[in-house]
Design a protein around this motif. Structure first.
Motif, PDB file in Angstrom:
ATOM      1  N   ASN A   1       0.816  -1.214   0.000  1.00 23.04           N
ATOM      2  CA  ASN A   1       0.000   0.000   0.000  1.00 23.04           C
ATOM      3  C   ASN A   1       0.848   1.262   0.000  1.00 23.04           C
ATOM      4  OD1 ASN A   1      -2.830  -0.710  -0.038  1.00 23.04           O
ATOM      5  ND2 ASN A   1      -2.532  -1.639   1.974  1.00 23.04           N
ATOM      6  N   ALA A   2       2.158   1.104  -0.073  1.00 21.18           N
ATOM      7  CA  ALA A   2       3.047   2.262  -0.027  1.00 21.18           C
ATOM      8  C   ALA A   2       2.971   3.063  -1.320  1.00 21.18           C
ATOM      9  CB  ALA A   2       4.485   1.803   0.225  1.00 21.18           C
ATOM     10  N   SER A   3       2.930   4.372  -1.200  1.00 24.03           N
ATOM     11  CA  SER A   3       2.950   5.239  -2.367  1.00 24.03           C
ATOM     12  C   SER A   3       4.255   5.035  -3.130  1.00 24.03           C
ATOM     13  CB  SER A   3       2.815   6.698  -1.933  1.00 24.03           C
ATOM     14  OG  SER A   3       2.858   7.556  -3.039  1.00 24.03           O
ATOM     15  N   GLY A   4       4.167   4.906  -4.456  1.00 21.52           N
ATOM     16  CA  GLY A   4       5.353   4.703  -5.272  1.00 21.52           C
ATOM     17  C   GLY A   4       5.803   3.261  -5.372  1.00 21.52           C
ATOM     18  N   SER A   5       5.041   2.338  -4.789  1.00 21.56           N
ATOM     19  CA  SER A   5       5.453   0.921  -4.831  1.00 21.56           C
ATOM     20  C   SER A   5       5.116   0.258  -6.159  1.00 21.56           C
ATOM     21  CB  SER A   5       4.790   0.142  -3.694  1.00 21.56           C
ATOM     22  OG  SER A   5       3.369   0.239  -3.756  1.00 21.56           O
ATOM     23  N   GLN A   6       4.267   0.887  -6.974  1.00 20.28           N
ATOM     24  CA  GLN A   6       3.893   0.327  -8.267  1.00 20.28           C
ATOM     25  C   GLN A   6       4.527   1.129  -9.391  1.00 20.28           C
ATOM     26  OE1 GLN A   6       1.857  -2.527  -8.953  1.00 20.28           O
ATOM     27  NE2 GLN A   6       2.833  -2.178 -10.921  1.00 20.28           N
ATOM     28  N   HIS A   7       5.167   0.422 -10.310  1.00 25.04           N
ATOM     29  CA  HIS A   7       5.812   1.052 -11.462  1.00 25.04           C
ATOM     30  C   HIS A   7       5.209   0.495 -12.745  1.00 25.04           C
ATOM     31  CE1 HIS A   7       8.779   2.568  -8.589  1.00 25.04           C
ATOM     32  NE2 HIS A   7       8.803   1.343  -8.089  1.00 25.04           N
ATOM     33  N   TYR A   8       5.529   1.125 -13.861  1.00 23.09           N
ATOM     34  CA  TYR A   8       4.987   0.743 -15.162  1.00 23.09           C
ATOM     35  C   TYR A   8       6.072   0.868 -16.230  1.00 23.09           C
ATOM     36  CZ  TYR A   8       0.653   1.297 -12.579  1.00 23.09           C
ATOM     37  OH  TYR A   8      -0.323   1.180 -11.637  1.00 23.09           O
ATOM     38  N   PRO A   9       5.909   0.147 -17.339  1.00 24.13           N
ATOM     39  CA  PRO A   9       6.951   0.188 -18.374  1.00 24.13           C
ATOM     40  C   PRO A   9       7.085   1.543 -19.055  1.00 24.13           C
ATOM     41  CG  PRO A   9       5.050  -1.096 -19.113  1.00 24.13           C
ATOM     42  CD  PRO A   9       4.866  -0.832 -17.659  1.00 24.13           C
ATOM     43  N   TYR A  10       6.006   2.335 -19.080  1.00 21.46           N
ATOM     44  CA  TYR A  10       6.037   3.680 -19.656  1.00 21.46           C
ATOM     45  C   TYR A  10       5.415   4.657 -18.668  1.00 21.46           C
ATOM     46  CZ  TYR A  10       6.806   1.172 -24.066  1.00 21.46           C
ATOM     47  OH  TYR A  10       7.303   0.354 -25.049  1.00 21.46           O
ATOM     48  N   ASP A  11       5.961   5.886 -18.616  1.00 25.66           N
ATOM     49  CA  ASP A  11       5.465   6.872 -17.654  1.00 25.66           C
ATOM     50  C   ASP A  11       3.998   7.208 -17.862  1.00 25.66           C
ATOM     51  OD1 ASP A  11       7.828   7.044 -16.282  1.00 25.66           O
ATOM     52  OD2 ASP A  11       8.534   8.851 -17.313  1.00 25.66           O
ATOM     53  N   TRP A  12       3.529   7.219 -19.120  1.00 25.68           N
ATOM     54  CA  TRP A  12       2.146   7.640 -19.356  1.00 25.68           C
ATOM     55  C   TRP A  12       1.127   6.669 -18.759  1.00 25.68           C
ATOM     56  CZ3 TRP A  12      -0.935   4.220 -21.915  1.00 25.68           C
ATOM     57  CH2 TRP A  12      -0.323   3.304 -22.778  1.00 25.68           C
ATOM     58  N   ILE A  13       1.538   5.420 -18.554  1.00 27.77           N
ATOM     59  CA  ILE A  13       0.598   4.438 -18.015  1.00 27.77           C
ATOM     60  C   ILE A  13       0.179   4.803 -16.592  1.00 27.77           C
ATOM     61  CG2 ILE A  13       0.316   2.007 -17.384  1.00 27.77           C
ATOM     62  CD1 ILE A  13       2.077   1.251 -19.711  1.00 27.77           C
ATOM     63  N   ARG A  14       1.087   5.439 -15.848  1.00 25.84           N
ATOM     64  CA  ARG A  14       0.758   5.768 -14.456  1.00 25.84           C
ATOM     65  C   ARG A  14      -0.327   6.834 -14.350  1.00 25.84           C
ATOM     66  NH1 ARG A  14       3.614  10.462 -13.018  1.00 25.84           N
ATOM     67  NH2 ARG A  14       5.231  11.036 -14.527  1.00 25.84           N
ATOM     68  N   TRP A  15      -0.643   7.525 -15.445  1.00 29.85           N
ATOM     69  CA  TRP A  15      -1.749   8.485 -15.418  1.00 29.85           C
ATOM     70  C   TRP A  15      -3.092   7.785 -15.273  1.00 29.85           C
ATOM     71  CZ3 TRP A  15       0.050  11.339 -20.488  1.00 29.85           C
ATOM     72  CH2 TRP A  15       1.266  11.984 -20.249  1.00 29.85           C
ATOM     73  N   PHE A  16      -3.139   6.500 -15.613  1.00 33.46           N
ATOM     74  CA  PHE A  16      -4.406   5.771 -15.633  1.00 33.46           C
ATOM     75  C   PHE A  16      -4.506   4.707 -14.544  1.00 33.46           C
ATOM     76  CE2 PHE A  16      -3.418   7.359 -19.841  1.00 33.46           C
ATOM     77  CZ  PHE A  16      -4.610   7.932 -20.245  1.00 33.46           C
ATOM     78  N   TYR A  17      -3.406   4.451 -13.821  1.00 30.53           N
ATOM     79  CA  TYR A  17      -3.396   3.377 -12.834  1.00 30.53           C
ATOM     80  C   TYR A  17      -2.750   3.836 -11.536  1.00 30.53           C
ATOM     81  CZ  TYR A  17      -4.696   0.406 -16.755  1.00 30.53           C
ATOM     82  OH  TYR A  17      -5.365  -0.136 -17.820  1.00 30.53           O
ATOM     83  N   PRO A  18      -2.995   3.108 -10.426  1.00 32.44           N
ATOM     84  CA  PRO A  18      -2.479   3.528  -9.118  1.00 32.44           C
ATOM     85  C   PRO A  18      -0.953   3.489  -9.045  1.00 32.44           C
ATOM     86  CG  PRO A  18      -4.236   1.898  -8.894  1.00 32.44           C
ATOM     87  CD  PRO A  18      -3.853   1.921 -10.341  1.00 32.44           C
ATOM     88  N   ASP A  19      -0.397   4.265  -8.095  1.00 30.56           N
ATOM     89  CA  ASP A  19       1.049   4.222  -7.863  1.00 30.56           C
ATOM     90  C   ASP A  19       1.393   3.351  -6.667  1.00 30.56           C
ATOM     91  OD1 ASP A  19       0.323   5.746  -5.658  1.00 30.56           O
ATOM     92  OD2 ASP A  19       1.964   7.188  -5.907  1.00 30.56           O
ATOM     93  N   HIS A  20       0.398   2.639  -6.120  1.00 27.04           N
ATOM     94  CA  HIS A  20       0.637   1.718  -5.012  1.00 27.04           C
ATOM     95  C   HIS A  20       0.218   0.319  -5.462  1.00 27.04           C
ATOM     96  CE1 HIS A  20      -3.067   4.080  -4.540  1.00 27.04           C
ATOM     97  NE2 HIS A  20      -3.665   2.904  -4.359  1.00 27.04           N
ATOM     98  N   GLY A  21       1.028  -0.663  -5.111  1.00 29.16           N
ATOM     99  CA  GLY A  21       0.854  -2.013  -5.643  1.00 29.16           C
ATOM    100  C   GLY A  21      -0.036  -2.894  -4.809  1.00 29.16           C
TER     101      GLY A  21
END
Length: 340
Positions: free
Chosen positions: A214-234
């Motif tokens: 649940n930590a902020s920034g724990s979820q990453h994505y292959p491209y930066d634009w994907i994070r605009w549509f999905y959470p940053d916590h895993g």
């Protein structure tokens, strides 16, 4: 059309078309669960205990599971067959011969268990998970977690047969040096199924289902634009496929959200996007079948991905059990022909 108007229209389309494409690719039916999660019920807690025992049996009892580690693949096959037999699902072996590299000519084994359909038995839904690991890793999350859920779904299907035939397959050799070669277990199986003309209506691959944060920034994505549509916590489970199979992955997410008590996200993106085709579903695409992946996103979340630290105590078995229970709804949806 005047020059300034033409430039304006072109500019709007240049923005609207790709944004519209992304919105189409990322829209999924139903509503995802939000945090905090409801307390687990008795069934979830009991299943979590079973899942943890299976993960530990593989990651600690067998350990590394690959062709470089003598006897480990055979030990895993034996364990899988014992577990399936104990739950009343007769296992079978799909044996294939490796075609290249250091192990050319040797045999590898996919373990197959089938629950016949009640009305459309000639149509098959495959649920698959690879049982091998990279050298040096006990592979608790990658992919003992997927195998444990595969077994849980097989046990449930044994008691709840569906209209279509359900086929549960533990695949050999998904990891390197076999990854995306003809010697992957799923590649060999899909190739043989296509040659036999099997009517596989859907394939669901399970790969890395047990690591959450649940930590902020724990979820990453292959491209930066994907994070605009999905959470940053895993803290969610992901459903991903190629754009061609958007309807399939949407059906799966909608069914999951109807049953699940854990957050979920879905995407139908171009197959060239990193991670979209990195598991056992891709060979089924290549063989002409519709398929998708269920995953916690592995390298985009789990800091011990493909490392010695991929050990059982790191996994969240309550959430893993919630995933398994939600996937029952997915199996039911996929195993029911349209119109029924």
């Amino acid at each position: 059309m005047t020059g300034w108007l033409r430039v304006t229209v072109v500019g709007v389309l240049a923005v609207a078309v790709p944004v519209g494409a992304v919105l189409w690719s990322t829209w999924m039916p139903g509503k995802s669960v939000t945090e905090p999660l409801a307390p687990p019920d008795g069934e979830t807690s009991a299943l979590a205990t079973t899942l943890e025992a299976d993960v530990r049996s593989l990651a600690e009892g067998v350990g590394e599971r690959n062709m470089r580690t003598d006897g480990s693949m055979a030990a895993t096959v034996d364990w899988l067959e014992q577990r399936l037999s104990a739950m009343g699902v007769a296992p079978d072996r799909h044996v294939y011969v490796l075609q290249g590299g250091r192990w050319m000519g040797e045999r590898a084994v996919n373990v197959v268990a089938e629950v016949p359909g009640t009305r459309s038995a000639d149509e098959v839904v495959i649920v698959g998970a690879h049982y091998d690991t990279v050298p040096g890793s006990p592979g608790a999350n990658d992919n003992a977690s997927g195998v444990a859920v595969l077994l849980a779904l097989a046990a449930w299907a044994r008691e709840n047969p569906q209209p279509r035939t359900l086929r549960f397959i533990a695949f050999a050799n998904e990891e390197q040096p076999f990854h995306q070669t003809s010697d992957m277990g799923s590649e060999a199986y899909a190739r043989d199924a296509a040659e036999a003309g099997e009517a596989i209506t859907a394939m669901m691959a399970l790969d890395g289902l047990g690591y959450y944060s649940n930590a902020s920034g724990s979820q990453h994505y292959p491209y930066d634009w994907i994070r605009w549509f999905y959470p940053d916590h895993g803290n969610f489970i992901g459903f991903v496929s190629r754009t061609r199979d958007a309807n399939l992955v949407r059906r799966a997410v909608g069914a999951f959200r109807g049953e699940a008590t854990i957050p979920s996200e879905g995407a139908a993106l171009p197959a060239a996007v990193p991670g979209i085709g990195w598991s056992d579903h891709r060979p089924f695409w290549d063989a002409g079948y519709a398929a998708f992946l269920v995953t916690d996103t592995l390298p985009f979340r789990d800091p011990q991905y493909h490392r010695p630290g991929d050990t059982p105590e790191r996994l969240d078995y309550d959430r893993l059990a919630r995933v398994a229970i939600g996937l029952r709804g997915v199996v039911e949806a996929l195993a029911t022909p349209d119109g029924e």
